[in-house]
Scaffold this motif. Structure first.
Motif, PDB file in Angstrom:
ATOM      1  N   ASN A 105     -14.055  -5.567   2.111  1.00 33.68           N
ATOM      2  CA  ASN A 105     -12.797  -6.065   2.344  1.00 33.68           C
ATOM      3  C   ASN A 105     -11.811  -6.315   1.178  1.00 33.68           C
ATOM      4  OD1 ASN A 105     -12.978  -6.305   5.330  1.00 33.68           O
ATOM      5  ND2 ASN A 105     -14.601  -7.826   4.771  1.00 33.68           N
ATOM      6  N   ALA A 106     -12.300  -6.298   0.171  1.00 35.36           N
ATOM      7  CA  ALA A 106     -11.363  -6.473  -1.328  1.00 35.36           C
ATOM      8  C   ALA A 106     -10.245  -5.713  -1.339  1.00 35.36           C
ATOM      9  CB  ALA A 106     -12.344  -6.145  -2.586  1.00 35.36           C
ATOM     10  N   PRO A 107     -10.295  -4.478  -0.740  1.00 33.28           N
ATOM     11  CA  PRO A 107      -8.865  -3.716  -1.097  1.00 33.28           C
ATOM     12  C   PRO A 107      -7.693  -4.326  -0.012  1.00 33.28           C
ATOM     13  CG  PRO A 107     -10.595  -2.131  -1.228  1.00 33.28           C
ATOM     14  CD  PRO A 107     -11.289  -3.504  -0.946  1.00 33.28           C
ATOM     15  N   MET A 108      -8.390  -4.656   1.363  1.00 33.49           N
ATOM     16  CA  MET A 108      -7.405  -5.374   2.159  1.00 33.49           C
ATOM     17  C   MET A 108      -7.109  -6.673   1.777  1.00 33.49           C
ATOM     18  SD  MET A 108      -8.289  -6.040   6.116  1.00 33.49           S
ATOM     19  CE  MET A 108      -9.573  -7.352   5.721  1.00 33.49           C
ATOM     20  N   TYR A 109      -7.837  -7.352   1.127  1.00 33.90           N
ATOM     21  CA  TYR A 109      -7.568  -8.696   0.788  1.00 33.90           C
ATOM     22  C   TYR A 109      -6.485  -8.872  -0.375  1.00 33.90           C
ATOM     23  CZ  TYR A 109      -8.057 -13.161  -1.179  1.00 33.90           C
ATOM     24  OH  TYR A 109      -8.090 -14.715  -1.910  1.00 33.90           O
ATOM     25  N   GLN A 110      -6.297  -7.743  -1.008  1.00 29.18           N
ATOM     26  CA  GLN A 110      -5.475  -7.568  -2.229  1.00 29.18           C
ATOM     27  C   GLN A 110      -3.893  -7.249  -1.446  1.00 29.18           C
ATOM     28  OE1 GLN A 110      -4.015  -4.568  -3.733  1.00 29.18           O
ATOM     29  NE2 GLN A 110      -2.686  -6.079  -4.890  1.00 29.18           N
ATOM     30  N   LEU A 111      -4.042  -6.194  -0.692  1.00 36.59           N
ATOM     31  CA  LEU A 111      -2.863  -5.693  -0.036  1.00 36.59           C
ATOM     32  C   LEU A 111      -2.282  -6.968   0.923  1.00 36.59           C
ATOM     33  CD1 LEU A 111      -4.371  -2.260   1.190  1.00 36.59           C
ATOM     34  CD2 LEU A 111      -2.510  -2.837  -0.289  1.00 36.59           C
ATOM     35  N   LEU A 112      -3.044  -7.815   1.401  1.00 34.05           N
ATOM     36  CA  LEU A 112      -2.640  -8.701   2.328  1.00 34.05           C
ATOM     37  C   LEU A 112      -2.078 -10.241   1.534  1.00 34.05           C
ATOM     38  CD1 LEU A 112      -5.084  -8.882   5.140  1.00 34.05           C
ATOM     39  CD2 LEU A 112      -2.774  -7.529   5.310  1.00 34.05           C
ATOM     40  N   GLY A 113      -1.992  -9.901   0.143  1.00 31.85           N
ATOM     41  CA  GLY A 113      -1.451 -10.877  -0.686  1.00 31.85           C
ATOM     42  C   GLY A 113      -2.475 -12.157  -0.999  1.00 31.85           C
ATOM     43  N   GLY A 114      -3.827 -11.577  -0.916  1.00 34.54           N
ATOM     44  CA  GLY A 114      -4.927 -12.750  -1.102  1.00 34.54           C
ATOM     45  C   GLY A 114      -4.546 -13.599  -2.158  1.00 34.54           C
ATOM     46  N   ALA A 115      -4.979 -14.737  -2.413  1.00 32.37           N
ATOM     47  CA  ALA A 115      -4.930 -15.803  -3.653  1.00 32.37           C
ATOM     48  C   ALA A 115      -5.769 -15.202  -4.358  1.00 32.37           C
ATOM     49  CB  ALA A 115      -4.905 -16.997  -3.241  1.00 32.37           C
ATOM     50  N   GLY A 116      -5.575 -15.158  -5.964  1.00 36.88           N
ATOM     51  CA  GLY A 116      -6.606 -14.880  -6.784  1.00 36.88           C
ATOM     52  C   GLY A 116      -7.066 -13.441  -7.035  1.00 36.88           C
ATOM     53  N   ASP A 122      -4.680   0.286  -4.996  1.00 31.59           N
ATOM     54  CA  ASP A 122      -4.478   1.606  -5.246  1.00 31.59           C
ATOM     55  C   ASP A 122      -4.666   2.299  -6.557  1.00 31.59           C
ATOM     56  OD1 ASP A 122      -2.399   0.405  -6.681  1.00 31.59           O
ATOM     57  OD2 ASP A 122      -0.749   1.387  -5.839  1.00 31.59           O
ATOM     58  N   LYS A 123      -5.259   1.457  -7.446  1.00 34.85           N
ATOM     59  CA  LYS A 123      -5.636   2.009  -8.782  1.00 34.85           C
ATOM     60  C   LYS A 123      -7.327   2.055  -8.940  1.00 34.85           C
ATOM     61  CE  LYS A 123      -1.509   0.566 -10.822  1.00 34.85           C
ATOM     62  NZ  LYS A 123      -0.694  -0.233 -11.958  1.00 34.85           N
ATOM     63  N   LEU A 124      -7.928   1.627  -7.814  1.00 36.33           N
ATOM     64  CA  LEU A 124      -9.129   1.740  -8.160  1.00 36.33           C
ATOM     65  C   LEU A 124      -9.685   3.057  -8.183  1.00 36.33           C
ATOM     66  CD1 LEU A 124     -10.285  -1.107  -5.346  1.00 36.33           C
ATOM     67  CD2 LEU A 124      -9.769  -1.499  -7.649  1.00 36.33           C
ATOM     68  N   GLN A 125     -10.942   3.328  -8.907  1.00 36.52           N
ATOM     69  CA  GLN A 125     -11.286   4.678  -9.064  1.00 36.52           C
ATOM     70  C   GLN A 125     -12.787   4.746  -8.254  1.00 36.52           C
ATOM     71  OE1 GLN A 125      -9.765   6.933 -12.372  1.00 36.52           O
ATOM     72  NE2 GLN A 125     -10.475   5.221 -13.610  1.00 36.52           N
ATOM     73  N   VAL A 326      -5.537   2.403   4.585  1.00 33.96           N
ATOM     74  CA  VAL A 326      -5.422   0.883   4.832  1.00 33.96           C
ATOM     75  C   VAL A 326      -3.957   0.419   4.259  1.00 33.96           C
ATOM     76  CG1 VAL A 326      -6.306  -1.529   4.327  1.00 33.96           C
ATOM     77  CG2 VAL A 326      -7.968   0.289   4.763  1.00 33.96           C
ATOM     78  N   ALA A 327      -3.923   1.032   3.219  1.00 37.24           N
ATOM     79  CA  ALA A 327      -2.544   0.707   2.492  1.00 37.24           C
ATOM     80  C   ALA A 327      -1.484   1.296   3.109  1.00 37.24           C
ATOM     81  CB  ALA A 327      -2.491   1.231   1.234  1.00 37.24           C
ATOM     82  N   GLY A 328      -1.572   1.901   4.095  1.00 35.38           N
ATOM     83  CA  GLY A 328      -0.633   2.730   4.979  1.00 35.38           C
ATOM     84  C   GLY A 328      -0.195   1.850   6.198  1.00 35.38           C
ATOM     85  N   THR A 329      -1.050   0.907   6.416  1.00 37.02           N
ATOM     86  CA  THR A 329      -0.483  -0.198   7.480  1.00 37.02           C
ATOM     87  C   THR A 329       0.769  -0.639   7.519  1.00 37.02           C
ATOM     88  OG1 THR A 329      -2.691  -0.545   7.591  1.00 37.02           O
ATOM     89  CG2 THR A 329      -1.466  -1.922   8.886  1.00 37.02           C
ATOM     90  N   LYS A 331       4.068  -3.011   7.203  1.00 40.11           N
ATOM     91  CA  LYS A 331       4.121  -4.393   6.709  1.00 40.11           C
ATOM     92  C   LYS A 331       4.074  -5.577   7.622  1.00 40.11           C
ATOM     93  CE  LYS A 331       6.164  -2.581   2.394  1.00 40.11           C
ATOM     94  NZ  LYS A 331       5.212  -2.675   1.802  1.00 40.11           N
ATOM     95  N   ALA A 332       4.676  -5.365   8.610  1.00 43.15           N
ATOM     96  CA  ALA A 332       4.743  -6.446   9.863  1.00 43.15           C
ATOM     97  C   ALA A 332       3.170  -6.673  10.198  1.00 43.15           C
ATOM     98  CB  ALA A 332       5.656  -6.049  10.858  1.00 43.15           C
ATOM     99  N   ILE A 333       2.686  -6.036  10.373  1.00 47.59           N
ATOM    100  CA  ILE A 333       1.094  -6.109  10.879  1.00 47.59           C
ATOM    101  C   ILE A 333       0.302  -6.718   9.868  1.00 47.59           C
ATOM    102  CG2 ILE A 333      -1.128  -5.055  11.585  1.00 47.59           C
ATOM    103  CD1 ILE A 333       1.135  -5.341  13.881  1.00 47.59           C
ATOM    104  N   LEU A 334       0.603  -6.235   8.672  1.00 47.29           N
ATOM    105  CA  LEU A 334      -0.224  -6.735   7.326  1.00 47.29           C
ATOM    106  C   LEU A 334       0.151  -8.373   7.149  1.00 47.29           C
ATOM    107  CD1 LEU A 334       0.096  -4.018   4.720  1.00 47.29           C
ATOM    108  CD2 LEU A 334      -2.100  -4.583   6.041  1.00 47.29           C
ATOM    109  N   ALA A 335       1.629  -8.566   7.213  1.00 49.20           N
ATOM    110  CA  ALA A 335       2.152 -10.028   7.509  1.00 49.20           C
ATOM    111  C   ALA A 335       1.358 -10.761   8.394  1.00 49.20           C
ATOM    112  CB  ALA A 335       3.391 -10.058   7.422  1.00 49.20           C
ATOM    113  N   LYS A 336       1.378 -10.214   9.593  1.00 47.67           N
ATOM    114  CA  LYS A 336       0.729 -11.296  10.687  1.00 47.67           C
ATOM    115  C   LYS A 336      -0.889 -11.380  10.300  1.00 47.67           C
ATOM    116  CE  LYS A 336       0.389 -12.821  14.752  1.00 47.67           C
ATOM    117  NZ  LYS A 336       0.711 -14.431  15.237  1.00 47.67           N
ATOM    118  N   THR A 337      -1.625 -10.192  10.013  1.00 50.47           N
ATOM    119  CA  THR A 337      -2.800 -10.491   9.599  1.00 50.47           C
ATOM    120  C   THR A 337      -3.265 -11.773   8.635  1.00 50.47           C
ATOM    121  OG1 THR A 337      -3.155  -8.060  10.253  1.00 50.47           O
ATOM    122  CG2 THR A 337      -4.958  -9.066   9.101  1.00 50.47           C
ATOM    123  N   ALA A 338      -2.505 -11.390   7.590  1.00 51.61           N
ATOM    124  CA  ALA A 338      -2.676 -12.433   6.467  1.00 51.61           C
ATOM    125  C   ALA A 338      -2.212 -13.543   6.954  1.00 51.61           C
ATOM    126  CB  ALA A 338      -1.704 -11.880   5.409  1.00 51.61           C
TER     127      ALA A 338
END
Length: 343
Positions: A105-116, A122-125, A326-329, A331-338
């Motif tokens: 879930n780490a990529p999703m956490y960052q995309l949703l603005g997770g603290a810390g 998008d730069k993970l290899q 995941v990154a293409g979700t 923004k409104a849904i990402l905001a609601k999920t967050a």
């Protein structure tokens, strides 16, 4: 005529350089890795799939890498593995000797603005993924909670690691979209601690884990029917779980369905592993090739079978495509999920 001869010479030179370049690059990678140690940084404490998979894998990975480096596993729990992800991305050497084995879930956490989060998804290899499977929420056989409908009638405390872990995310989202009364109890370092808490009755079950991890680490629970599988989270049902409801099938409104899909996509990433941006391209490609070669290695597959590990290989390119999805979700849904997750 002279022009034709010149063009032929140029073509011959290009072919020679190309043929010479590949062995030279491979030799350069071998020279770098010879005598070195590669570290898998696991974002959870000992026990559970995130720890087990790289431990078994590491016994075989090194011999498929040019230079045959040593490969070891280090545990760095904290914040649902955000601490480990930050370390690999921003602190550890970016030379191909440090690999992240962190929460799917780490990529999703960052995309949703997770603290810390100090990494950019998008730069993970990505090197690839060893296995992927649906998430499951379960309760202990003495809890009195046998179905998802039972969980709507009273509060159900469930063991959880932290706000970025499946054990918190699944329980919280299921509450939002179905009306259950799960109460994730954060603070456990990983599967080992949660297992003890469940058996002692400190909590009624676990807020989420992967089906693959449950099969590998808790086979006796399944065989002895000590847990109730309430719901599975994924894009389609696991073949072995035809009677366990899929979360998407329990949701009746469009917004809830879209939120459910957001948290379901990481389950397809599974036990994926990545290195930080900046790792040289020749080493990245060598690691990716060695990763897939290891997953086909008969000796590794024997060890994986002994450990009850499910293996569903995906290449680095395939995992990258999933992470991009995941990154293409919207923004409104990402905001609601967050907002629902409190991120």
């Amino acid at each position: 005529m002279l022009r034709a001869i010149a063009m032929a010479l140029l073509l011959t030179t290009a072919v020679v350089l190309m043929l010479q370049g590949t062995p030279a690059a491979a030799q350069g990678v071998a020279d770098f890795y010879k005598g070195k140690t590669i570290n898998f940084i696991v974002g959870f404490g000992p026990g559970g799939g995130y720890d087990l998979y790289p431990r078994v894998f590491s016994r075989h990975f090194g011999r498929h890498i040019p230079g045959s480096p040593n490969v070891v596993v280090q545990n760095m729990d904290g914040a649902g593995s955000v601490r480990a992800a930050n370390y690999v991305y921003a602190v550890a050497p970016r030379d191909g000797t440090v690999i992240a084995a962190v929460n799917q879930n780490a990529p999703m956490y960052q995309l949703l603005g997770g603290a810390g989060a100090q990494f950019e998804s998008d730069k993970l290899q990505w090197l690839g993924s060893m296995a992927y499977s649906n998430g499951v929420v379960y309760t202990w056989h003495t809890s009195g909670i046998k179905t998802i409908e039972d969980a709507k009638t009273r509060e159900v405390p469930l063991g959880a690691v932290g706000p970025t872990s499946d054990s918190y995310i699944f329980a919280t989202i299921i509450n939002e979209v179905t009306g259950t009364k799960f109460k994730p109890i954060n603070g456990y370092t990983g599967t080992g601690q949660i297992n003890i808490a469940v058996e002692r009755g400190e909590v009624m079950g676990r807020g989420g884990t992967s089906w693959a991890s449950l099969q590998a680490g808790n086979r006796s629970w399944l065989e002895e029917k000590k847990i109730n599988l309430l719901v599975q989270v994924g894009l389609q049902k696991e073949a072995e779980l035809p009677h366990v409801p899929l979360l998407q099938d329990l949701v009746r409104n469009e917004e809830g369905l879209q939120i459910t899909k957001v948290v379901s996509l990481p389950t397809v990433l599974g036990y994926g592993h990545w290195v930080a941006p900046g790792v040289p391209a020749d080493r990245l490609e060598a690691l990716r090739a060695a990763y897939i070669a290891t997953l086909k290695d008969p000796e590794f597959l024997k060890d994986a079978e002994k450990a009850n590990m499910q293996i569903r290989p995906q290449t680095g390119a395939e995992v990258t495509a999933l992470a991009t999805q995941v990154a293409g979700t919207p923004k409104a849904i990402l905001a609601k999920t967050a907002k629902v997750l409190g991120w």
